[in-house]
Design an enzyme around this catalytic site. Sequence first.
Site, short mmCIF file in Angstrom:
data_model
loop_
_atom_site.label_atom_id
_atom_site.label_comp_id
_atom_site.label_asym_id
_atom_site.label_seq_id
_atom_site.Cartn_x
_atom_site.Cartn_y
_atom_site.Cartn_z
N ARG B 296 -42.70 14.19 6.90
CA ARG B 296 -41.42 14.55 7.84
C ARG B 296 -41.58 13.98 9.32
NH1 ARG B 296 -41.34 21.15 5.79
NH2 ARG B 296 -40.26 20.59 3.42
N TYR B 437 -33.16 14.16 3.98
CA TYR B 437 -34.13 14.16 2.40
C TYR B 437 -35.63 14.89 2.82
CZ TYR B 437 -34.59 9.08 4.09
OH TYR B 437 -34.91 8.01 4.97
N GLU B 438 -36.01 14.50 2.55
CA GLU B 438 -37.71 15.47 3.09
C GLU B 438 -37.07 17.24 3.12
OE1 GLU B 438 -39.66 13.19 1.63
OE2 GLU B 438 -40.90 14.62 2.64
N GLY B 439 -37.01 17.57 2.53
CA GLY B 439 -36.35 18.85 3.58
C GLY B 439 -35.10 19.05 4.04
N GLN B 444 -35.36 22.87 7.94
CA GLN B 444 -36.31 22.62 8.23
C GLN B 444 -36.13 23.83 9.79
OE1 GLN B 444 -38.97 20.26 8.62
NE2 GLN B 444 -38.26 20.20 6.58
#
Lengths: 589, 589
Positions: B296, B437-439, B444
């Site tokens: 992240r 992406y990555e959450g 977040q």
Amino acid sequence: MYRAPVSEIAFTLKQVAGLGEVLAHQHHGEVTDDLVDAILEEAGRFAAEEIAPLNVVGDRQGARLENGTVTMPDGWRDTYRSWIDGGWNALTGTPEFGGQDLPTMLHAAALEMWNSASMAFALGPTLTMGAVEALEKHASKDLQETYLAKLISGEWMGTMNLTEPQAGSDLNALRARAERADDGTYRIFGQKIFITYGEHDFTDNIVHLVLARLPDAPAGTRGISLFLVPKFLVNADGSLGARNDVRCAGVEHKLGIHASPTCTMIYGDNDGAIGWLIGEENRGLACMFTMMNNARLAVGIQGLGVAELATQQALAYALDRRQGRAAGKTGEGMSPIAAHPDIRRTLLDMQAWTQVARAICYANAHAIDMARLAGDEAARTHWSERAATLTPLAKSFATDIGVEVASLGVQVHGGMGFIEETGAAQHYRDARIAPIYEGTNGIQAIDLVTRKLPLSGGEQFRGLIGELSAVAEAASEAGAEFADAGDRLAKALASLSDATEWMLTALADGRQQEALAGATPFLRLFGIAYGGAMLLKGALAGRGDASPDAARRLLLARYFATSRLAETASLKEQVVSAASAVLDYDPLV
Amino acid sequence: MYRAPVSEIAFTLKQVAGLGEVLAHQHHGEVTDDLVDAILEEAGRFAAEEIAPLNVVGDRQGARLENGTVTMPDGWRDTYRSWIDGGWNALTGTPEFGGQDLPTMLHAAALEMWNSASMAFALGPTLTMGAVEALEKHASKDLQETYLAKLISGEWMGTMNLTEPQAGSDLNALRARAERADDGTYRIFGQKIFITYGEHDFTDNIVHLVLARLPDAPAGTRGISLFLVPKFLVNADGSLGARNDVRCAGVEHKLGIHASPTCTMIYGDNDGAIGWLIGEENRGLACMFTMMNNARLAVGIQGLGVAELATQQALAYALDRRQGRAAGKTGEGMSPIAAHPDIRRTLLDMQAWTQVARAICYANAHAIDMARLAGDEAARTHWSERAATLTPLAKSFATDIGVEVASLGVQVHGGMGFIEETGAAQHYRDARIAPIYEGTNGIQAIDLVTRKLPLSGGEQFRGLIGELSAVAEAASEAGAEFADAGDRLAKALASLSDATEWMLTALADGRQQEALAGATPFLRLFGIAYGGAMLLKGALAGRGDASPDAARRLLLARYFATSRLAETASLKEQVVSAASAVLDYDPLV
């Protein structure tokens, strides 16, 4: 796939933007409420059924240049022919040459739907419309007789040729030249870039309007003349003659609107392209501005159109895509992502911004109509100033909204949004041109602050704020469900008023640079306050109405009031305080 | 073309983000200030000279799939080999297997430069780094011996396989399955999508980390295990053996980062892909989260890297392109557009946002380092909570900044910005994936509000606000040039504090939905206040310094304070007031 929001469009025209007032004033016949509904319905049907299917193939194939000829994507030419056969190109334009001369408001509504269906498709006729206006207002009777009927019907299309490599925002630097010929025509030489629909296979002829300088012209913009340069010369009987000395030398490879051919045009490879003067020598810029003002509203409508399309697709995806379990979910399985509060917030944002863009664009169209239709001189001046004030707002704020909403649309789609096949990414790419062309949004903000705010000594703008304040007052007195939004709008308008007075004082005191430094935040402040007022006006129109539409409109107004209107205080602060740092920054050292 | 901003990076590491504190605590040898400078210099040189030339060709050619094989763009493989030969992949990683184990802060700085040079290139090694971390922390000694040295050197690369068509943000829905084999290995079956660098020609082997379910696993995320699945099996002597039963079935056609192969991976077409368990059965998600947290931050750094590149290009263009005449211009000709106030404001915006993203990412890296290095348990807990708090901010705020700054960069270029050859459009396309992406950034924000704010009963976050307040106080007392920005920061922090207490109360009172509705504006409020404090901290570090760098940093802090910090009051209002409308909106009816 696009679904035309006909009832929301009709509501906005009638209840928010004042179509009734325009229809009451019409000078040219009977545009009734029923006719309005029928036109909207049919324009929406054509947009959704005929144009919308072109959008993806247009993006994939783009406009292709080969040996000076541009081939449009599969299906595009047929749809264009069917579009003009349906009479859609002739919604505006003088009846003398076949135009229906409908109110600009109605045209704006139709244009929204065509742009939602395909921005690249709707762009071509927008340029033709601009050429028609310039010819109607400035061309000789002969030129009008030869060209107007075919341009109004759409049998031929028109272009605007301003930009050269060294002359974009600054037309002083224009170099294309024109020489007088013995027969009263001119010979045009030079290179033009970024010419939208400069070459294509939609029509047999293309009518270029070209800015160029005569040999003895004064320097700067006072030495620019406007010429009509047809791709094919036109014989006395109206048939096509020889090819003119103009060609397309390149088509740009762009981020978006791939199907719109953005051409480099070369005039005068040989003996010069034959051109006819429009208006007077050296007065070309004034003629061109006729085209550009309405083109600016048309570009704002592009932002609106893309925002509507992106919102529809994001909402459909969010209702379909299931991930996670929302609060209160019972039973097996996952919830549609539309059930999660953060996505609901995003969808509200998209809907509210889109409706704000719509209200601003239609209100601008309303002012343009009223400036033409109003009974007395004072009223025409008032509406003309109002139109002048709203044009930079429509152009820039609606196009900023287009980009913002398209970006939110990608986000709602998650990883799928980044995959081209999904379609959300295309809107993000297409939307990005609109804040740039027809005068960058920065230039619009400068225009608003330095030319429009001072109209009638600032009274035009103060009067506008007064009208918005009346909406706030009405809401504050309309009962509990409206009152909070009304109070918030009143505060926002106080910020707008403060910033306005600061700007007017800065201009009066010769602090022009400070005003320029705050122009963009001022425009955004204006847009948010105006938009909040329009949403609330729409909500108030449904007072006492128990329909889902009325409830939705109130919800959008409440959401916008609680989420966006407070931003106006921050923007006012930016207008009055940030100029110092901006002007202390000298990137040239 | 990209120029590595080494001195600004070094300044931010040392004077803003606390590198000295990390170096003082280092447990593993002598990273001196001189060594730091040498590494930054050399990483920057490699980025600018070797990687940056790949970026455009990567965008044009993309990664191409043919017969299950992915060919990377021209020159990419050679540069990757030269990059690992230079030891750049081994900046992190345990010394036991050849890693240099440098502080995360230094790695973050290098990663910024590689991402500026080419986001698509830097992304591959980022995934490998994640795999290394997961193996270091969770894999058996045998797996470590077999794989770690080659992954740390970069001779092999790693991937993360989480997403399936029905399981994106919600891993509960995961279906890929694993069966136990008699020899202690597993057989993996299933389809994974959106697998970054799932197949390519950089390395002879690719090490896939794959989430899958055992037949007897509990439902939901407590029944997910993590497996190592190499593309080629590895013989006892380390040489490559048979091809494993895994293949790339497709490469996505994406909006941006075209050279990063985003693959659909099929496991177990035949007898199942042979996999080795990492960690314990059914505890795979915990192992994966090891990778995801640092990933992240790495994604946040992508936003930073693109913002820096877009800013450099816009500034260069604005200094070169001439249009119009700015106030005070003497002599002939036009001014560089950088001289116009609206462009100056835009350039300041881009620079300030980029520096905010940098400060946040490096501060996050600092906290990660301190959580590992700090002397006592309480300090490690403190820093671990700080890292946990800053990670969602770095991931989402820096990536939002990446998109915003890239969009401003297009705008500064005017019409040229929309032409792909200019390069500005690529950043606008590349940057758009990072908020997803990555959450997603929405996730977040939810993570920040629901998991991070309540850490230590809210004291972690209150303590952080207290540290930022100390910056405001120092500025208010540092003399006239700092005082106004200090006062504005203090007000912004009051808004942040109010919103924080509202959130903590909402969570404590069980009004979780209201907190979720305001999560995204809260995160933005946090980011702006934090960023304003970091800009001011940097400016204060140059107090009494007459250098142009110190003057520029003060100017950025002043600009941000007068233009952006006021937005915090609006965001606080949105947090506490907009939930009502958001939760009244039910898109499902």
